[in-house]
Scaffold this motif. Sequence first.
Motif, short mmCIF file in Angstrom:
data_model
loop_
_atom_site.label_atom_id
_atom_site.label_comp_id
_atom_site.label_asym_id
_atom_site.label_seq_id
_atom_site.Cartn_x
_atom_site.Cartn_y
_atom_site.Cartn_z
N PRO A 1 0.81 -1.22 -0.07
CA PRO A 1 0.07 0.07 -0.03
C PRO A 1 1.01 1.41 -0.05
O PRO A 1 1.96 1.38 0.37
CB PRO A 1 -0.68 -0.26 1.28
N LYS A 2 0.28 2.24 -0.61
CA LYS A 2 0.98 3.60 -0.54
C LYS A 2 0.26 4.59 0.10
O LYS A 2 -0.89 4.69 0.03
CB LYS A 2 1.32 4.00 -1.88
N GLN A 3 0.98 5.61 0.81
CA GLN A 3 0.29 6.57 1.41
C GLN A 3 0.12 7.92 0.83
O GLN A 3 1.08 8.14 0.25
CB GLN A 3 1.07 6.98 2.91
N TYR A 4 -0.70 8.73 0.72
CA TYR A 4 -1.17 9.81 0.02
C TYR A 4 -1.77 10.84 1.17
O TYR A 4 -2.62 10.37 1.68
CB TYR A 4 -1.75 9.75 -1.32
N GLU A 5 -1.34 12.13 1.07
CA GLU A 5 -1.81 13.11 2.12
C GLU A 5 -2.74 14.22 1.27
O GLU A 5 -2.26 14.74 0.10
CB GLU A 5 -0.75 13.54 2.73
#
Length: 553
Positions: A253-257
């Motif tokens: 999974p990748k985190q995006y803000e």
Amino acid sequence: MKPTNNNNFISKIVKYSILKNPKRKIKTRFPPEPNGYLHIGHAKSIYLNNNIANKYNGTCNLRFDDTNPRNENVKYIQAIKKDIKWLGLDWYKAPTYTSNYFNQLYRYAIQLIKKKAAYVDELNANDIKKYRGTLKKTGKNSPFRNRTVKKNLTLFKKMKNGMFPEGSMCLRAKIDMKSSYIILRDPVLYRIIVSEHHQTKKKWCIYPMYDFAHCIADALEGITHSLCTLEFLDNRQLYIWILEKLHFNKIPPKQYEFSKLNLEYTILSKRKIQKLINLKLVSGWKDPRLSTLSGLRKRGYTKNSIKTFCQKVGVTRQQSLIELSLLESCIRKDLNYSSPRRMAVINPIKLIITNIDHNYTEYLDVPNHPNRKEMGHRKILFSREIYIEKEDFCKKSVIDYKGLVLGKKVRLKYAYTIRANQIIKNKNNDILCILCTYYLNTKKTKILPKKSYNIIHWISKKNSTKTQFKLFNVLFTCKNPEKEKNIIQLYNPNSCIIKVGYTESIVDNEDIQHAYQFERIGYFLKLKKKNKYNILVCHRIVSLKNKYKNLIN
């Protein structure tokens, strides 16, 4: 439900990831910590995660981040579920809990120890903070950093078995105490908390930190896009480091803000809200002056108005302070369409129409909504004694004044033109009533004359119910209280003003609970229960105009 914010930057990121991996199913999640109620900022996140999943035929999990039993409670879990349902949204399958993965998280922690990527530290919290350094000063290694793997495994097992007191030890990642990212300066992964957990009861006395548990739970659940606010921007470095060290390498999974919601005159920090509750400055998480979803619902805000507001705010990376007037305009638009009209007088002054007989009554047919014929009509009573607002009477005429003036005429809405003739006072010089006359041939018709008098609202004494009005105003006296250290000094003592006046009797007689527009005053919600004096209670949802800057209105 139609997707919201279709063209925001996160939607474009998701679209691009699908082009790279067409077979990958999109999975998002909403991970609240059950240590308080949801607020309007959470609504923005809930809609974003749900709409991304819906748009791309994916799924959205509700996962409770329950890693700190001391601050959490089952009542918050129930409240969160209720708020999400109220918004008209749902989650994929059953809600999950980070505590579901405590066994796996413990094993992953052991893996890090064996990889020499974690160690048991005996520094206390203050020393850990001191050793970590600042943005201008690099950190220094803990004296316990170079313990053997065997020693760390032994100590960590003893921590798990409750052999050390709370605060005496913790498990830290071994990364880089000189990193430009403070989050990577050997962050704490596990700490000792001797407290019963609402899900796992007394099984554990060590609990993972959010940053350690969150990314692993995302990976275990197959989350593709972990969406969070910009305050977690630096945390992304640790998110990536943990997943790489534990070899979650197959499309992790990748985190995006995105930017956090900040609303004028409002605090959304659960810690600060709890402080207000503890000091009894608000009645609880459901207080109508708060911007919690439960508070907004109790005040009379609709789910549609919340959704519209979130759409208008949008999803960006730019931090900004949203004007309260935007939220108020959303609820006004919604209620303007749906709310039946009624008459109410909050600060009553009595008029006696002297050229009407004491027993005279006349029923007037008036619309329940000016633009929706399907809402029908109702009968209002016109009689000798009526109430008007105090602000609608003035002894002497002043510029731009549109009320009743001694010796002048004014029109009663839906009724006749009247003229004020005399003021009757008591011994204390208080006004008891105003003696007036009315003009029989001036009854309101469908077509108003070209030159008409100013119009005021009114209620017949014979067709009125005594009512307590709660007028809610902004909770703080400055635009951005979240930035202030001492919010208590900014608390608005006039955030709730109580008045006693009158509403049309039909308001009390109707069983259903919904919002009304009290003409020329604002939108109000009738409460199901009367107060201890058996008086009807209505509280203001929002004024008809943007009056929030005037703290006493």
